[in-house]
Design a protein around this motif. Sequence first.
Motif, PDB file in Angstrom:
ATOM      1  N   UNK A  84       0.866  -1.186   0.000  1.00 43.68           N
ATOM      2  CA  UNK A  84       0.000   0.000   0.000  1.00 43.68           C
ATOM      3  C   UNK A  84       0.897   1.229   0.000  1.00 43.68           C
ATOM      4  N   UNK A  85       0.987   1.892  -1.146  1.00 41.37           N
ATOM      5  CA  UNK A  85       1.873   3.045  -1.296  1.00 41.37           C
ATOM      6  C   UNK A  85       1.145   4.366  -1.088  1.00 41.37           C
ATOM      7  N   UNK A  86      -0.033   4.327  -0.528  1.00 39.59           N
ATOM      8  CA  UNK A  86      -0.799   5.559  -0.337  1.00 39.59           C
ATOM      9  C   UNK A  86      -0.239   6.377   0.812  1.00 39.59           C
ATOM     10  N   UNK A 101       7.653   4.110  -0.900  1.00 40.34           N
ATOM     11  CA  UNK A 101       6.976   5.169  -1.649  1.00 40.34           C
ATOM     12  C   UNK A 101       7.791   6.452  -1.777  1.00 40.34           C
ATOM     13  N   UNK A 102       9.054   6.427  -1.381  1.00 43.26           N
ATOM     14  CA  UNK A 102       9.877   7.645  -1.455  1.00 43.26           C
ATOM     15  C   UNK A 102       9.975   8.161  -2.890  1.00 43.26           C
ATOM     16  N   UNK A 103      10.095   7.246  -3.856  1.00 44.96           N
ATOM     17  CA  UNK A 103      10.250   7.676  -5.246  1.00 44.96           C
ATOM     18  C   UNK A 103       9.023   8.405  -5.773  1.00 44.96           C
ATOM     19  N   UNK A 104       7.890   8.302  -5.087  1.00 42.15           N
ATOM     20  CA  UNK A 104       6.668   8.956  -5.547  1.00 42.15           C
ATOM     21  C   UNK A 104       6.671  10.459  -5.264  1.00 42.15           C
ATOM     22  N   UNK A 105       7.422  10.891  -4.251  1.00 37.94           N
ATOM     23  CA  UNK A 105       7.410  12.306  -3.881  1.00 37.94           C
ATOM     24  C   UNK A 105       8.790  12.967  -3.922  1.00 37.94           C
ATOM     25  N   UNK A 106       9.845  12.191  -4.059  1.00 37.70           N
ATOM     26  CA  UNK A 106      11.197  12.722  -3.924  1.00 37.70           C
ATOM     27  C   UNK A 106      11.519  13.788  -4.974  1.00 37.70           C
ATOM     28  N   UNK A 107      11.204  13.518  -6.234  1.00 40.17           N
ATOM     29  CA  UNK A 107      11.575  14.456  -7.295  1.00 40.17           C
ATOM     30  C   UNK A 107      10.857  15.800  -7.134  1.00 40.17           C
ATOM     31  N   UNK A 108       9.604  15.755  -6.753  1.00 39.56           N
ATOM     32  CA  UNK A 108       8.871  17.000  -6.554  1.00 39.56           C
ATOM     33  C   UNK A 108       9.480  17.835  -5.428  1.00 39.56           C
ATOM     34  N   UNK A 109       9.976  17.161  -4.417  1.00 43.40           N
ATOM     35  CA  UNK A 109      10.531  17.878  -3.265  1.00 43.40           C
ATOM     36  C   UNK A 109      11.970  18.311  -3.476  1.00 43.40           C
ATOM     37  N   UNK A 143      17.878   2.093   0.978  1.00 50.19           N
ATOM     38  CA  UNK A 143      17.884   3.558   1.092  1.00 50.19           C
ATOM     39  C   UNK A 143      19.199   4.074   1.656  1.00 50.19           C
ATOM     40  N   UNK A 144      19.866   3.293   2.503  1.00 52.30           N
ATOM     41  CA  UNK A 144      21.115   3.759   3.100  1.00 52.30           C
ATOM     42  C   UNK A 144      22.184   4.029   2.051  1.00 52.30           C
ATOM     43  N   UNK A 145      22.124   3.314   0.929  1.00 56.84           N
ATOM     44  CA  UNK A 145      23.132   3.497  -0.111  1.00 56.84           C
ATOM     45  C   UNK A 145      22.942   4.809  -0.862  1.00 56.84           C
ATOM     46  N   UNK A 146      21.841   5.511  -0.613  1.00 56.16           N
ATOM     47  CA  UNK A 146      21.574   6.771  -1.320  1.00 56.16           C
ATOM     48  C   UNK A 146      21.854   8.007  -0.465  1.00 56.16           C
ATOM     49  N   UNK A 147      22.264   7.828   0.774  1.00 55.98           N
ATOM     50  CA  UNK A 147      22.512   8.981   1.645  1.00 55.98           C
ATOM     51  C   UNK A 147      23.689   9.800   1.117  1.00 55.98           C
ATOM     52  N   UNK A 148      23.650  11.099   1.357  1.00 59.58           N
ATOM     53  CA  UNK A 148      24.687  11.990   0.834  1.00 59.58           C
ATOM     54  C   UNK A 148      26.061  11.698   1.431  1.00 59.58           C
ATOM     55  N   UNK A 149      26.091  11.222   2.675  1.00 58.15           N
ATOM     56  CA  UNK A 149      27.357  10.894   3.335  1.00 58.15           C
ATOM     57  C   UNK A 149      27.383   9.420   3.711  1.00 58.15           C
ATOM     58  N   UNK A 150      28.474   8.767   3.423  1.00 57.45           N
ATOM     59  CA  UNK A 150      28.636   7.373   3.836  1.00 57.45           C
ATOM     60  C   UNK A 150      28.553   7.241   5.356  1.00 57.45           C
ATOM     61  N   UNK A 151      29.078   8.242   6.038  1.00 52.79           N
ATOM     62  CA  UNK A 151      29.106   8.222   7.487  1.00 52.79           C
ATOM     63  C   UNK A 151      27.710   8.095   8.082  1.00 52.79           C
ATOM     64  N   UNK A 152      26.716   8.651   7.395  1.00 54.65           N
ATOM     65  CA  UNK A 152      25.346   8.679   7.899  1.00 54.65           C
ATOM     66  C   UNK A 152      24.594   7.375   7.631  1.00 54.65           C
TER      67      UNK A 152
END
Length: 220
Positions: free
Chosen positions: A90-92, A121-129, A143-152
């Motif tokens: 359920x991606x609502x 459902x992150x891909x549904x709103x990420x580009x707009x934001x 999702x962890x592989x997409x963080x801006x910092x490896x440390x995070x």
Amino acid sequence: MTDHALSPAPCPRLGDPYAASETDRIARLEEILLTVPHVMRILEAIRSMDLPDAWLVSGGIYQTVWNVMTGRPHFHGMKDFDVIYFAGTDLSYEAEDAVITRVNALLPDLASLLEVRNQARVHLWYEQRFGRPYRPLDCSMDSLTTYAARTHAVAARLDRQGRLVVNAPFGLANLFGMRLVPNYGQPNRETYVEKARRMKALWPELEIVDWAEERGPDVL
């Protein structure tokens, strides 16, 4: 339990990728998290809800570690506690909002600091934001592989037996070395620079590795 239940302890050996094992670093992380009451309350609430693939990630972990290491109050610099889960059936927004409401009800005194998101459902709103596309994820840990910092990129949860489980796809040496290192998996330079500026102001001990325009071999 006081705010400084675990006394400050720099971790130069753990911050050296070659001087300690990842097993040692995980053990130290577990030791720290288990002594911080509000972190344990969040982890216990997540487990009690039996959410699919649910974890506490990022700032609630690495900032907690830095505060313990530097002797600062546990809530120093804490903007939010990111709770993620993965429910692909359920991606609502309504389904996600219902989960947010349930988590907040379990932790009313922390509700203003909690950020609960269904990673399916992150891909549904990420580009707009954020102005750039985001691929659909396969699971929460993706999702962890997409963080801006490896440390995070660090996550924790309790298993059914109450044991702490840690996941850090880039390892924990940079976390304990207080070293902010870019992750080039996403074009997140602006986000990285912004986070680095904020982190350095809050933790002056932090070493910032600049986002390289032309990358050389990865060494950290």
